[in-house]
Design a protein around this motif. Structure first.
Motif, short mmCIF file in Angstrom:
data_model
loop_
_atom_site.label_atom_id
_atom_site.label_comp_id
_atom_site.label_asym_id
_atom_site.label_seq_id
_atom_site.Cartn_x
_atom_site.Cartn_y
_atom_site.Cartn_z
N ASN A 126 0.83 -1.20 0.00
CA ASN A 126 0.00 0.00 0.00
C ASN A 126 0.87 1.26 0.00
OD1 ASN A 126 -2.43 -1.34 -0.11
ND2 ASN A 126 -2.93 -1.06 2.06
N GLY A 175 1.87 1.65 -3.59
CA GLY A 175 0.78 2.04 -4.48
C GLY A 175 0.19 3.38 -4.14
N ARG A 176 -0.07 3.65 -2.85
CA ARG A 176 -0.72 4.90 -2.45
C ARG A 176 0.24 6.08 -2.45
NH1 ARG A 176 -3.67 2.98 3.12
NH2 ARG A 176 -5.28 1.60 2.27
N ASP A 204 -7.49 -1.90 -1.68
CA ASP A 204 -7.94 -0.52 -1.83
C ASP A 204 -9.08 -0.46 -2.84
OD1 ASP A 204 -6.42 0.84 -0.03
OD2 ASP A 204 -4.83 1.36 -1.42
N SER A 234 -7.86 0.00 -7.32
CA SER A 234 -6.40 -0.15 -7.36
C SER A 234 -6.05 -1.51 -7.96
CB SER A 234 -5.80 -0.03 -5.96
OG SER A 234 -6.00 1.27 -5.44
N TYR A 285 -2.87 -4.06 -8.94
CA TYR A 285 -1.46 -4.35 -8.68
C TYR A 285 -0.97 -5.45 -9.62
CZ TYR A 285 -1.47 -1.64 -4.34
OH TYR A 285 -1.56 -0.61 -3.42
N ARG A 341 3.80 3.31 -11.83
CA ARG A 341 2.66 3.77 -11.03
C ARG A 341 1.97 4.86 -11.82
NH1 ARG A 341 2.57 7.97 -6.93
NH2 ARG A 341 0.77 7.73 -5.51
N HIS A 388 -6.17 3.20 -10.34
CA HIS A 388 -4.76 3.40 -10.01
C HIS A 388 -4.03 2.08 -10.27
CE1 HIS A 388 -5.87 6.83 -6.99
NE2 HIS A 388 -5.88 7.23 -8.26
N THR A 406 -0.43 -0.02 -10.25
CA THR A 406 0.92 -0.09 -9.70
C THR A 406 1.55 -1.42 -10.09
OG1 THR A 406 0.28 1.25 -7.78
CG2 THR A 406 2.34 0.01 -7.61
#
Length: 253
Positions: free
Chosen positions: A69, A72-73, A147, A157, A159, A183, A243, A245
């Protein structure tokens, strides 16, 4: 020898035999009790140790979840998580796949990969697409959620993990090192005039289904034991943001 003396001798002999038999029976009972206690107790102790080991790995995966996280965040370039194998095996699953808007065109966003710890029996601890699972065979529970914001605006999100060279096992401690490779905001759809579909291929598909079934405006459909389609209805949101990542994962001592 008188009759009384012979009677006393017989009683003494009987008493001696009884005491010997009693000793043998008590000794046999004690021996069998110790054997059963040792066998059952040792097996129970071993089971308890394996369960505690898997619990410790699950807690390490909680930290792994938080570290991903951060990547990613917050855009942190890398994170390392310490994990003690304790005789289990840590591996990378290349089969896991998540496909957003897979309509056969280049607009599809495809990512995948999961990190799996194989513990006692059928127990697996899995990190996949922002979530942590504890699995027993083909079913299990999600212990850390990904997320995902569902409301007028949906923020999803995604990944993607690149694999290490090989799996690791044994009674040692390893570092799971994740290094961010990309990202971005892959989608920011403000028109929201079409449904968004997410196709999941994963051994955790049944647990993913229960998770997505908890949201209004989201429908799910299982087409196989590892194949799940999730649909976000356009009528229930105004904006859809993704988002994305990606990170390379290494296992090191």
């Amino acid at each position: 020898m008188t009759g009384a003396d012979r009677g006393a001798a017989f009683l003494t002999a009987d008493r001696g035999v009884s005491e010997t038999v009693g000793f043998v029976l008590v000794f046999a009972l004690i021996t069998s009790t110790i054997a059963v206690t040792f066998t059952v107790g040792l097996g129970g102790l071993e089971d308890a140790q394996l369960a505690e080991r898997d619990d410790n790995v699950e807690r390490a995966f909680d930290v792994l979840h938080d570290n991903f996280n951060d990547i990613g965040r917050d855009g942190v370039p890398s994170r390392a998580t310490e994990l003690r194998l304790g005789g289990g095996r840590l591996a990378f699953d290349r089969v896991s796949e998540f496909r957003l808007n897979d309509t056969g065109t280049e607009t599809a966003i495809v990512e995948g990969g999961s990190i799996t710890y194989y513990g006692a029996g059928d127990t697996r601890i899995v990190y996949e697409n922002g979530a942590v699972f504890r699995m027993e065979g083909n079913d299990g529970v999600m212990v850390k959620q990904p997320d995902l914001l569902v409301g007028d605006t949906i923020v999803y999100s995604l990944y993607g993990l690149s694999p290490p060279a090989e799996s690791v096992s044994g009674d040692r401690t390893v570092l799971v090192v994740a290094e961010r490779t990309d990202r971005e905001v892959a989608i920011d759809d403000r028109t929201a005039d079409q449904n968004v579909t997410l196709a999941i291929n994963s051994t955790q598909a049944t647990v993913w289904k229960r998770y997505y079934d908890g949201f209004d405006g989201v429908t799910t459909n299982m087409s196989g034991p590892a194949d799940l389609t999730v649909t976000f209805a356009a009528d229930d949101y105004d904006r859809f943001v993704v988002h994305r990542t990606t990170a390379r994962v290494e296992f090191s001592d």
